[in-house]
Design a protein around this motif. Structure first.
Motif, PDB file in Angstrom:
ATOM      1  N   ILE A   1       0.872  -1.173   0.000  1.00 20.50           N
ATOM      2  CA  ILE A   1       0.000   0.000   0.000  1.00 20.50           C
ATOM      3  C   ILE A   1       0.910   1.224   0.000  1.00 20.50           C
ATOM      4  O   ILE A   1       1.741   1.388   0.888  1.00 20.50           O
ATOM      5  N   ASP A   2       0.749   2.070  -1.014  1.00 17.25           N
ATOM      6  CA  ASP A   2       1.541   3.303  -1.076  1.00 17.25           C
ATOM      7  C   ASP A   2       1.223   4.193   0.114  1.00 17.25           C
ATOM      8  O   ASP A   2       0.186   4.036   0.773  1.00 17.25           O
ATOM      9  N   ALA A   3       2.094   5.164   0.350  1.00 17.83           N
ATOM     10  CA  ALA A   3       1.909   6.100   1.461  1.00 17.83           C
ATOM     11  C   ALA A   3       0.602   6.879   1.330  1.00 17.83           C
ATOM     12  O   ALA A   3       0.022   7.300   2.329  1.00 17.83           O
TER      13      ALA A   3
ATOM     14  N   GLU B   1       1.655  -1.752  13.024  1.00 15.35           N
ATOM     15  CA  GLU B   1       2.874  -1.457  12.263  1.00 15.35           C
ATOM     16  C   GLU B   1       2.915   0.026  11.910  1.00 15.35           C
ATOM     17  O   GLU B   1       1.873   0.675  11.826  1.00 15.35           O
ATOM     18  N   PRO B   2       4.121   0.558  11.678  1.00 18.27           N
ATOM     19  CA  PRO B   2       4.216   1.974  11.291  1.00 18.27           C
ATOM     20  C   PRO B   2       3.618   2.193   9.893  1.00 18.27           C
ATOM     21  O   PRO B   2       4.116   1.657   8.914  1.00 18.27           O
ATOM     22  N   LEU B   3       2.542   2.920   9.856  1.00 15.10           N
ATOM     23  CA  LEU B   3       1.836   3.192   8.607  1.00 15.10           C
ATOM     24  C   LEU B   3       1.509   4.681   8.524  1.00 15.10           C
ATOM     25  O   LEU B   3       1.360   5.343   9.548  1.00 15.10           O
ATOM     26  N   SER B   4       1.338   5.159   7.306  1.00 15.54           N
ATOM     27  CA  SER B   4       0.858   6.530   7.135  1.00 15.54           C
ATOM     28  C   SER B   4      -0.634   6.544   7.459  1.00 15.54           C
ATOM     29  O   SER B   4      -1.298   5.499   7.496  1.00 15.54           O
ATOM     30  N   GLU B   5      -1.165   7.726   7.672  1.00 13.26           N
ATOM     31  CA  GLU B   5      -2.591   7.849   7.977  1.00 13.26           C
ATOM     32  C   GLU B   5      -3.444   7.327   6.816  1.00 13.26           C
ATOM     33  O   GLU B   5      -4.458   6.672   7.014  1.00 13.26           O
ATOM     34  N   ALA B   6      -3.009   7.572   5.590  1.00 15.72           N
ATOM     35  CA  ALA B   6      -3.745   7.092   4.416  1.00 15.72           C
ATOM     36  C   ALA B   6      -3.725   5.565   4.342  1.00 15.72           C
ATOM     37  O   ALA B   6      -4.739   4.947   4.003  1.00 15.72           O
ATOM     38  N   GLN B   7      -2.592   4.940   4.672  1.00 20.18           N
ATOM     39  CA  GLN B   7      -2.511   3.478   4.681  1.00 20.18           C
ATOM     40  C   GLN B   7      -3.423   2.902   5.759  1.00 20.18           C
ATOM     41  O   GLN B   7      -4.113   1.911   5.534  1.00 20.18           O
ATOM     42  N   ARG B   8      -3.435   3.535   6.941  1.00 23.95           N
ATOM     43  CA  ARG B   8      -4.304   3.087   8.036  1.00 23.95           C
ATOM     44  C   ARG B   8      -5.773   3.146   7.594  1.00 23.95           C
ATOM     45  O   ARG B   8      -6.534   2.215   7.819  1.00 23.95           O
ATOM     46  N   LEU B   9      -6.130   4.258   6.966  1.00 27.92           N
ATOM     47  CA  LEU B   9      -7.506   4.440   6.518  1.00 27.92           C
ATOM     48  C   LEU B   9      -7.884   3.399   5.475  1.00 27.92           C
ATOM     49  O   LEU B   9      -9.001   2.863   5.490  1.00 27.92           O
TER      50      LEU B   9
END
Length: 141
Positions: A83-85, A118-126
């Motif tokens: 999943i991209d940032a 895991e460390p993810l960007s907010e967009a990846q989390r969403l």
């Protein structure tokens, strides 16, 4: 590790090196991949000789590479998800959706929680949360 497992490892090695994986049907290749993966999991951390661990890894690598080359999706095996940032799926969305369908709600939530840890960007989390939400609403309809 008992001698029976060691025999299976050596038979597997001979089979994978002697047969042309490209000539196997998709079904046979999928079955072989499941068996190699199960053997790999069963022997992790065991008292096998280093060469036996290497044989299992080489067989798994060869069989999974052929399955990947064909674009086979083998249910029950780990999937690679990218999943991209910005939250865009690059790889594995279909496989992840299928995996979520096999889980009950509590199992799915544990799985999603482990992903979100895991460390993810907010967009990846969403993106992951939306995937879980789609799965829940899919069952509601």
């Amino acid at each position: 590790m008992n001698d029976e497992i060691r025999n299976v490892i050596w038979q597997l090695s001979r089979y994978v090196t002697s047969c042309r994986l490209a000539n196997l049907s998709d079904e046979k290749l999928s079955d072989l991949l499941k068996k190699v993966f199960a053997l790999r999991l069963a022997t992790m951390g065991s008292d096998l000789h280093e060469i036996e661990h290497q044989i299992i890894e080489q067989c798994f690598t060869a069989v999974s590479a052929e399955a990947r080359r064909r674009g086979l999706s083998v249910p029950g095996l780990p999937v690679e998800v990218v999943i991209d940032a910005d939250g865009t799926f690059r790889k594995g969305e279909k496989e992840l959706r299928r995996a979520l369908r096999t889980l009950n709600f509590e199992e799915m939530m544990k799985f999603i929680d482990s992903l979100l840890a895991e460390p993810l960007s907010e967009a990846q989390r969403l993106t992951i949360i939306n995937l879980a939400r789609d799965r829940v609403y899919e069952n509601a309809n």
